[in-house]
Write an enzyme that holds these catalytic residues in place. Structure first.
Site, PDB file in Angstrom:
ATOM      1  N   GLU A 289     -59.235 -44.427 -20.989  1.00 44.38           N
ATOM      2  CA  GLU A 289     -57.815 -44.602 -21.140  1.00 44.38           C
ATOM      3  C   GLU A 289     -57.574 -46.015 -22.000  1.00 44.38           C
ATOM      4  O   GLU A 289     -56.448 -46.481 -22.784  1.00 44.38           O
ATOM      5  CB  GLU A 289     -57.139 -45.114 -19.827  1.00 44.38           C
ATOM      6  CG  GLU A 289     -55.577 -44.756 -19.337  1.00 44.38           C
ATOM      7  CD  GLU A 289     -55.165 -43.852 -19.857  1.00 44.38           C
ATOM      8  OE1 GLU A 289     -55.123 -42.441 -19.240  1.00 44.38           O
ATOM      9  OE2 GLU A 289     -53.926 -43.572 -21.222  1.00 44.38           O
ATOM     10  N   ASP A 293     -55.008 -45.907 -25.389  1.00 42.90           N
ATOM     11  CA  ASP A 293     -53.588 -46.614 -25.320  1.00 42.90           C
ATOM     12  C   ASP A 293     -53.561 -48.719 -26.274  1.00 42.90           C
ATOM     13  O   ASP A 293     -52.395 -48.109 -27.209  1.00 42.90           O
ATOM     14  CB  ASP A 293     -53.276 -47.211 -24.018  1.00 42.90           C
ATOM     15  CG  ASP A 293     -53.604 -46.184 -22.770  1.00 42.90           C
ATOM     16  OD1 ASP A 293     -53.493 -44.872 -23.486  1.00 42.90           O
ATOM     17  OD2 ASP A 293     -53.211 -46.328 -21.425  1.00 42.90           O
ATOM     18  N   SER A 494     -51.361 -39.342 -21.334  1.00 43.55           N
ATOM     19  CA  SER A 494     -51.370 -40.181 -21.320  1.00 43.55           C
ATOM     20  C   SER A 494     -51.350 -41.095 -22.647  1.00 43.55           C
ATOM     21  O   SER A 494     -51.201 -42.709 -23.390  1.00 43.55           O
ATOM     22  CB  SER A 494     -53.259 -40.246 -21.025  1.00 43.55           C
ATOM     23  OG  SER A 494     -53.907 -41.036 -19.259  1.00 43.55           O
TER      24      SER A 494
END
Ligand SMILES: *[C@@H]1O[C@H](CO)[C@@H](O)[C@H](O)[C@H]1NC(C)=O
Ligand SMILES: *[C@@H]1O[C@H](CO)[C@@H](O)[C@H](O)[C@H]1NC(C)=O
Ligand SMILES: *[C@@H]1O[C@H](CO)[C@@H](O)[C@H](O)[C@H]1NC(C)=O
Ligand SMILES: *[C@@H]1O[C@H](CO)[C@@H](O)[C@H](O)[C@H]1NC(C)=O
Ligand SMILES: *[C@@H]1O[C@H](CO)[C@@H](O)[C@H](O)[C@H]1NC(C)=O
Ligand SMILES: *[C@@H]1O[C@H](CO)[C@@H](O)[C@H](O)[C@H]1NC(C)=O
Length: 615
Positions: A289, A293, A494
């Site tokens: 994640e 990001d 996400s």
């Protein structure tokens, strides 16, 4: 009898311990009938008595209506106050709690020999450190270690707690007590085969052509081509983009270098700064994640200053306190970031104490908006049904479980699409309607049109008067990332949130260079002036693959992809005021305006006939 005896002891305890404790009975404040599904008592039977709890006490908002009205005013493009964001002190004044509430609580804590450890900048929360045994006595609680079955994280919670009756109105929430705040499923990474990684084509397509490979595999070049995102560096030194890492998750700078070398060789030394909020000494544990990001912010928002803000602790999992600590940290900055993206979402809560906390968090996001920050969240990966945190596939119960903070009306929620020619809604893209936040007026028009077409579909499973989400969407499937030295395909909303955040950061850059205000809270602008800058997504759905419950992507706003996907140049045209002219020119060039006018005429004519009078 035993229970009654115990209660008496607990009620008397503060009287014995404290000198100035008012004689007031403890009154149950929050009670859960049973352990929420998805959790169980920690099998290792931890002895907690001496464990120090950090209790956060939130005060009721004193001025939420004025605060929110001011936010809508400075965020409405047709208002004369558009872009007139407030200073830190002005926001703190609007946000500060009632002094009598603060006094009542600090006196009560002082009576128990507890002193306040820290306060939020505007004072609407404070924290105290108290051993579990004391907390059990003072709050008539039974703090116990619970394990969240799917994430195997342990949290200390109680199934009920009480406060003296006279304090109830002075408190919004006490955390952690009965909030079993488990995060919903995050994006999923699939390791790429070695051969696929090595054979990645590096053709020098022109910026505008979308490479065919983007239909099944997304990299920054795909997103630049699909949405018209420029590769030219941002230049304003006032620009900033924060990426939230919760649950102690972080990113790996080496993976970013590998990623940039492969996909953005023109900015191969791009980087981000990293920091921990709330005094957490945790350096963070790199995660897919965090890598996604950072790679899709540094890799897209060319030369915008990116900061990765880590909150929380891997062993505690992702909790509401991570959201709280992050937003309180940001509000305390003299210059908060202009864009914040967060790819962690929770089930929208339904128990009293958790709802109170959600209201406080949402009010905090309104404060960030007032300061000029665009607060952007992933919409969640559980489709319309949601509620995956408890392991239930959701088909056998109503209602749908929306995602929080996406349902807060003061954040921008980003859903997902996939494929090119056409882009279609991604099945996992969460969307629907809040059960706790009512529909904000900025989206009334767009959402009403969608609701009218729903008819009885999904009746009873969503709240027709709730805030509809997501607001917008971008690609969200099969993002190429590097993590721990491996190449992966990363899929989830996400991935969409950092993509949209990067686009907003680049638009902000043009505004700052022109000496104008940053976009701040986006939604009133997105649903009005900027709605022409989105590609409407009209196929695909977020229906449950098993039971089929969910929504379709349709013309106009829908509860899968919101207004659609952004077109950078059109967005730029809107903010520079060129939108209206070019819109007219392009429809004239395509001969579109005549059918549109005729349609309006025919509709008016027919409607007139149906009403029995021609006015
Ligand atoms: C938004 O549209 C309104 C009405 O068309 C116009 O008056 C206003 O200047 C526009 N604002 C921005 C920031 O584009
Ligand atoms: C507290 O909860 C634990 C776990 O459910 C239970 O075994 C214990 O009896 C409870 N204690 C009290 C005082 O209610
Ligand atoms: C869950 O975490 C504990 C330690 O926190 C560990 O001992 C246990 O093996 C883990 N269980 C699973 C299924 O991962
Ligand atoms: C990158 O941004 C900084 C301001 O943050 C600016 O000084 C610099 O010139 C920019 N770099 C390029 C290549 O434009
Ligand atoms: C993280 O949580 C563990 C277990 O609760 C604790 O021992 C540790 O001190 C925490 N670390 C930080 C940085 O808060
Ligand atoms: C629907 O939402 C409204 C506004 O948030 C709320 O007042 C109402 O209680 C909700 N109704 C249900 C059935 O959840």
């Amino acid at each position: 009898m035993l229970a009654a005896g115990l209660l008496v002891t607990l009620v008397l305890a503060p009287l014995v311990l404290g000198r100035n404790v008012p004689r007031s009975e403890l009154l149950p404040r929050s009670q859960l009938a049973s352990i929420p599904s998805g959790f169980s008592i920690n099998a290792r039977a931890l002895v907690l008595d001496d464990h120090a709890l950090h209790l956060t006490i939130g005060f009721p908002s004193n001025n939420a209506e004025a605060l929110q009205a001011t936010l809508l005013d400075v965020s409405d493009p047709s208002s004369t106050n558009y872009g007139q964001h407030l200073s830190k002190a002005e926001v703190a004044r609007l946000a500060s709690p009632r002094p009598d509430s603060v006094k009542a609580i600090t006196d009560w804590l002082g009576g128990h020999g507890l002193s306040v450890e820290s306060r939020s900048y505007s004072g609407e929360t404070l924290t105290v450190r108290v051993p579990v045994a004391r907390a059990n006595a003072i709050l008539a609680a039974n703090f116990t270690a619970y394990t969240h079955d799917t994430t195997n994280t342990t949290m200390i919670r109680t199934l009920s707690y009480s406060l003296p009756a006279y304090l109830h109105d002075h408190v919004a929430f006490v955390y952690p007590t009965t909030q079993f705040d488990a995060p919903v499923r995050l994006g999923a990474a699939v390791e790429l085969a070695l051969s696929l990684r090595q054979s990645r084509p590096r053709r020098a397509d022109s910026a505008s052509a979308v490479p065919a490979s983007c239909a099944s595999s997304i990299n920054p070049r795909c997103l630049q081509a699909i949405y018209g995102i420029p590769t030219t560096p941002a230049t304003s030194s006032d620009n900033s983009l924060y990426v939230s890492g919760l649950g102690g998750e972080s990113a790996n700078p080496n993976d970013l270098q590998t990623f940039l070398a492969q996909f953005r060789p023109d900015i191969k030394h791009g980087s981000y700064a990293s920091l921990s909020v709330a005094g957490s000494s945790d350096p963070g544990i790199p995660s897919d994640e965090g890598n996604c990001d950072t790679q899709y912010t540094v890799g897209l928002a060319t030369n915008v200053s990116v900061t990765y803000a880590i909150a929380g602790n891997k062993s505690d999992g992702v909790t509401y306190s991570d959201l709280l600590n992050t937003v309180e940290y940001l509000l305390e900055l003299d210059q908060p970031p202009l864009v914040v993206t967060t790819s962690y979402v929770f089930d929208e809560p339904d128990s009293y104490e958790s709802v109170q906390m959600a209201l406080t968090l949402c009010n905090y996001y309104a404060q960030l908006g007032l300061r000029g920050t665009s607060v952007i969240f992933a919409s969640g990966d559980g489709g319309a049904v949601g509620g995956v945190s408890d392991g239930n596939n959701g088909c056998h119960r109503a209602p749908f479980v929306p995602s929080f903070p996406s349902t807060c009306p003061f954040v921008t929620s980003v859903g997902s699409t996939q494929g090119i020619n056409p882009e279609v809604a991604a099945k996992f893209s969460s969307g629907g309607f809040s059960h706790i936040f009512s529909r904000p007026s900025y989206q009334d028009h767009a959402v009403n049109a969608f609701l009218q077409r729903q008819g009885n579909a999904n009746a009873g499973q969503y709240n027709v008067s709730g805030r509809g989400y997501p607001d917008v969407a971008t690609q969200g499937a099969n993002f190429n990332i590097h993590s721990g030295g491996q190449a992966y395909d990363f899929t989830g909303t996400s991935a969409s949130s950092p993509t949209f955040a990067s686009i907003i950061a680049l638009v902000n850059d043009r505004l700052l260079v022109a000496g104008r205000s940053p976009l701040g809270f986006l939604n009133p602008f997105l649903y009005s002036n900027a709605s022409v800058a989105f590609n409407d997504i009209t196929s695909g759905d977020n229906r449950d693959p098993v039971c089929g419950a969910g929504f379709n992507a349709e013309a106009g706003w829908d509860a899968v992809t919101g207004l659609g996907t952004p077109d950078f140049n059109k967005l730029l045209n809107v903010v520079t005021g060129r939108a209206v002219n070019e819109q007219l020119q392009s429809s004239a060039a395509h001969g579109l305006w005549i059918p549109k006018l005729m349609y309006t005429f025919i509709w008016t004519f027919t409607a007139g006939l149906l009403c029995g009078s021609l006015m």
